[in-house]
Motif scaffolding. Structure first.
Motif, PDB file in Angstrom:
ATOM      1  N   ASN B   6       0.848  -1.192   0.000  1.00 28.81           N
ATOM      2  CA  ASN B   6       0.000   0.000   0.000  1.00 28.81           C
ATOM      3  C   ASN B   6       0.889   1.249   0.000  1.00 28.81           C
ATOM      4  O   ASN B   6       1.593   1.511   0.980  1.00 28.81           O
ATOM      5  CB  ASN B   6      -0.894  -0.047   1.250  1.00 28.81           C
ATOM      6  N   LYS B   8      -0.081   4.292  -0.017  1.00 25.59           N
ATOM      7  CA  LYS B   8      -0.717   5.379   0.737  1.00 25.59           C
ATOM      8  C   LYS B   8      -0.481   6.726   0.045  1.00 25.59           C
ATOM      9  O   LYS B   8      -0.658   6.842  -1.172  1.00 25.59           O
ATOM     10  CB  LYS B   8      -0.185   5.369   2.173  1.00 25.59           C
ATOM     11  N   ALA B   9      -0.106   7.732   0.798  1.00 30.69           N
ATOM     12  CA  ALA B   9       0.250   9.033   0.198  1.00 30.69           C
ATOM     13  C   ALA B   9       1.735   9.285   0.413  1.00 30.69           C
ATOM     14  O   ALA B   9       2.165  10.414   0.586  1.00 30.69           O
ATOM     15  CB  ALA B   9      -0.607  10.135   0.827  1.00 30.69           C
ATOM     16  N   PRO B  11       5.753   9.693  -0.250  1.00 27.99           N
ATOM     17  CA  PRO B  11       6.530  10.374  -1.308  1.00 27.99           C
ATOM     18  C   PRO B  11       7.469   9.424  -2.040  1.00 27.99           C
ATOM     19  O   PRO B  11       8.616   9.753  -2.282  1.00 27.99           O
ATOM     20  CB  PRO B  11       7.302  11.425  -0.512  1.00 27.99           C
ATOM     21  N   GLN B  37      -1.732   5.892  -5.369  1.00 28.87           N
ATOM     22  CA  GLN B  37      -2.737   6.941  -5.526  1.00 28.87           C
ATOM     23  C   GLN B  37      -3.537   6.671  -6.805  1.00 28.87           C
ATOM     24  O   GLN B  37      -2.991   6.172  -7.788  1.00 28.87           O
ATOM     25  CB  GLN B  37      -2.036   8.303  -5.656  1.00 28.87           C
ATOM     26  N   SER B  38      -4.813   7.029  -6.806  1.00 27.22           N
ATOM     27  CA  SER B  38      -5.642   6.705  -7.973  1.00 27.22           C
ATOM     28  C   SER B  38      -5.111   7.348  -9.255  1.00 27.22           C
ATOM     29  O   SER B  38      -5.192   6.757 -10.325  1.00 27.22           O
ATOM     30  CB  SER B  38      -7.104   7.103  -7.736  1.00 27.22           C
ATOM     31  N   ALA B  39      -4.543   8.530  -9.136  1.00 26.94           N
ATOM     32  CA  ALA B  39      -4.013   9.190 -10.338  1.00 26.94           C
ATOM     33  C   ALA B  39      -2.811   8.463 -10.921  1.00 26.94           C
ATOM     34  O   ALA B  39      -2.452   8.676 -12.077  1.00 26.94           O
ATOM     35  CB  ALA B  39      -3.648  10.648 -10.028  1.00 26.94           C
ATOM     36  N   ASP B  40      -2.186   7.590 -10.109  1.00 20.50           N
ATOM     37  CA  ASP B  40      -1.008   6.851 -10.566  1.00 20.50           C
ATOM     38  C   ASP B  40      -1.334   5.436 -11.050  1.00 20.50           C
ATOM     39  O   ASP B  40      -0.416   4.693 -11.428  1.00 20.50           O
ATOM     40  CB  ASP B  40       0.017   6.754  -9.423  1.00 20.50           C
ATOM     41  N   LEU B  41      -2.604   5.060 -11.030  1.00 24.35           N
ATOM     42  CA  LEU B  41      -2.952   3.672 -11.351  1.00 24.35           C
ATOM     43  C   LEU B  41      -2.432   3.242 -12.721  1.00 24.35           C
ATOM     44  O   LEU B  41      -1.840   2.172 -12.859  1.00 24.35           O
ATOM     45  CB  LEU B  41      -4.479   3.484 -11.302  1.00 24.35           C
ATOM     46  N   ARG B  43      -0.001   4.370 -14.639  1.00 22.42           N
ATOM     47  CA  ARG B  43       1.457   4.223 -14.722  1.00 22.42           C
ATOM     48  C   ARG B  43       1.946   2.975 -13.992  1.00 22.42           C
ATOM     49  O   ARG B  43       2.906   2.325 -14.417  1.00 22.42           O
ATOM     50  CB  ARG B  43       2.147   5.457 -14.137  1.00 22.42           C
ATOM     51  N   GLN B  54      -6.779   1.960  -3.834  1.00 21.37           N
ATOM     52  CA  GLN B  54      -6.839   2.050  -2.372  1.00 21.37           C
ATOM     53  C   GLN B  54      -8.292   2.134  -1.902  1.00 21.37           C
ATOM     54  O   GLN B  54      -8.582   1.958  -0.719  1.00 21.37           O
ATOM     55  CB  GLN B  54      -6.064   3.278  -1.874  1.00 21.37           C
ATOM     56  N   SER B  72     -13.695   3.458 -13.793  1.00 21.91           N
ATOM     57  CA  SER B  72     -12.536   4.265 -14.140  1.00 21.91           C
ATOM     58  C   SER B  72     -11.244   3.619 -13.656  1.00 21.91           C
ATOM     59  O   SER B  72     -10.216   3.608 -14.345  1.00 21.91           O
ATOM     60  CB  SER B  72     -12.698   5.667 -13.527  1.00 21.91           C
ATOM     61  N   VAL B  73     -11.317   3.084 -12.459  1.00 22.45           N
ATOM     62  CA  VAL B  73     -10.175   2.395 -11.873  1.00 22.45           C
ATOM     63  C   VAL B  73      -9.802   1.180 -12.717  1.00 22.45           C
ATOM     64  O   VAL B  73      -8.627   0.924 -13.007  1.00 22.45           O
ATOM     65  CB  VAL B  73     -10.567   2.022 -10.415  1.00 22.45           C
ATOM     66  N   ASN B  76      -8.191   1.902 -16.033  1.00 23.54           N
ATOM     67  CA  ASN B  76      -6.795   2.339 -15.925  1.00 23.54           C
ATOM     68  C   ASN B  76      -5.885   1.242 -15.396  1.00 23.54           C
ATOM     69  O   ASN B  76      -4.761   1.516 -14.985  1.00 23.54           O
ATOM     70  CB  ASN B  76      -6.715   3.597 -15.065  1.00 23.54           C
TER      71      ASN B  76
END
Lengths: 215, 215, 215, 215
Positions: B6, B8-9, B11, B37-41, B43, B54, B72-73, B76
């Protein structure tokens, strides 16, 4: 049979409904509980009616502003509480925490849910009862016997499979004695209702009609 | 054995962790999933790593701003999702709704909870797996074998009693191969971990150490 | 003039809408932003369209499963974010925290609210813009010029009184060029719309009609 | 000067604290309000103490199980309410709705927030007062005069800029008469405190010490 009259945030006189509930309960074997606003708990309990909270918070004594402490509810006369009503859905972890809080002070617990899967989940948390609120029956006035009666039977079976000691109530579609009778035949050992009594011109007459099959 | 990292958030570089996960998974029988993160799925999925969301929201196509739509998930590249993580506790009704959403597009589901009662409740909702996150192990670095191992065994028993087809994972106290081995001996068929890999100086080495018992 | 097309959880092709938005924006002075599902941000940004998130969480890097990290949104191409949309109402403290998160990575911010008092409150938090969503216009197809136009003027005045540097957008009742013109005459410097473009058979034609007054 | 004693979910005797508050208030120009659990409102109000709710819900009469109806709170003797306490953060739209509910029945309103931006936002919603709760002071016992006094002055200025008719209270770091005096010098016209009185061995003595500068 257990009957719970949920007064929600209705503009009714909670004491008048409670007095009617106390009187009508004496005429039958049913327990008739009344669930008022938390600020009205003490006045309702003083009538002698079985008194329930609409919710208790998953907290212990401490720094929790705006919560409904189980100890406070119990000290003002409540003997039970609803949890996770369809108008007050809670986190799974918080339902569990609220059950712990209720158990700490001996409140009976009724966890609401709206399909057999969620009823099974609620039963797994160990409440005294679960109440199935089929969405298609909530607030519609449609009697449970005319809508999808299978959901009540499925809820009874789902709770039984997880924990046979958990009672199953029917939490929607109940207004009349016929509805109560239909719920009982579907396997429910109690019913929840609200506007049918709380908003009735004559709450006492509404309750008498409701419990007529039990007299 | 199922291993979920996981992110998570944190860095971290999600692609680097995913590439390591994809490579290390090939060396063993374990499935190693990465939840960014969902925006990174997209990649992460492009690396070939097993990719999890998550969270997905309990919604269908429609007017739901700010939600995470299962469709959407899945589009991607995700093949599964966590739900109800201890950092993202959800309403009972919404966990049920999110499971419906995930099922609609074929996502595997892992519902987290932090004690055996909640694990039983989660299992009753019909996910593919549940993950027990003993609060005393979350984020402490304490290995599950040294803290209260009974809670994992109790969670396995609780889920088994409700639905034997639901896998049970251990969702806290896992950093090393010894921890994974301990979780397996307690009855878990998978593990969730986060900082032990995501924040490691060398995520690949951390993963290799983790799955060493499985090679 | 600022135009934001909120794709919500609609079953549209986010890339096709984004390509249309990028093309149409070139024909006019308007900025046309597209706000897709977070998992679609990168694909939308790659079209060259101005890309917005539908929400970012009030968190920093750390242990926050299921959050939408501003850094992640920005790294995938977003240049702005909606906050507190009527379908995603947030706590006052969390709107403030999300604004901090957005500022940290340079995202433009649009805070939605549905009456002049809440617009003033939102403006006091220091966003780049606020968007008034009169409840009687949301999702009804009623043009802002035919419903209660006074609420837009009142919102413009309320925001101006608190912080004249905050732009005011009209967030409901916008489908056509006439609606955009009406919003502009009421003092709005931007508009938010959703189904009028996202669910149009021809999103490009819908956008061209919308910005016709600006060409 | 306004003094509010928040009893939270503390294991104190609400009636004893209320009696002390009523008595001590008579000895000074201060208003001393007591905010108990909602179920205790009537008993507290019967002492003659100024009685506040810890929260009211953003609802009108109707189907709202588990809510705290303003009408019910008022009917049981409350004359005011806290809103958005740091332990009970609410959505911006719901703070607005709760203010409407409180206004409907004439309850005084105190909206809490923890920095000058949120204080300005809260003031923009039109409450009677706002209370700034600097996070570094909450529950620490650190006096406001020794921590960051600038935040109180900034909050006073922020509220003044938005609406000069809104009072500003200091909602953390208050235990003694010196703290109350320090808050007054920083521009606050009231203070909120909790454990300093509610958990005191002698609540009456604690209140007498607190208001000593006002006698």
């Amino acid at each position: 049979m257990f009957v719970l009259v949920n007064l929600k945030a209705y503009p009714c006189d909670p004491v008048a409904v409670a007095e009617a509930a106390a009187d009508v309960a004496e005429q039958t074997d049913a327990t008739i509980a009344v669930a008022p606003q938390s600020a009205d708990l003490a006045r309702v309990a003083e009538t002698g009616a079985t008194t329930y909270a609409q919710h208790v918070s998953p907290v212990e004594h401490g720094s929790h502003t705006g919560s409904v402490l189980a100890e406070s509810v119990e000290a003002n006369g409540a003997v039970g509480t609803l949890l996770n009503h369809s108008e007050h859905r809670r986190k799974l972890a918080d339902i569990d925490g609220s059950l712990d809080a209720a158990d700490r002070v001996g409140l009976d617990t009724v966890v609401c849910a709206n399909n057999p899967e969620q009823i099974a989940a609620a039963a797994a948390l160990g409440p005294d009862a679960v109440a199935v609120e089929p969405p298609e029956l909530i607030g519609t006035g449609t009697p449970v016997s005319q809508a999808d009666p299978g959901i009540v039977e499925d809820a009874v079976a789902a709770a039984e499979a997880v924990d046979p000691s958990v009672d199953v109530y029917c939490g929607a579609g109940i207004s009349t004695g016929d509805d109560l009778e239909a719920a009982r035949e579907l396997g429910a050992s109690g019913v929840l209702l609200a506007s049918g009594v709380a908003k009735a011109d004559d709450p006492r007459a509404a309750l008498e009609d409701l419990v007529e099959p039990l007299v």
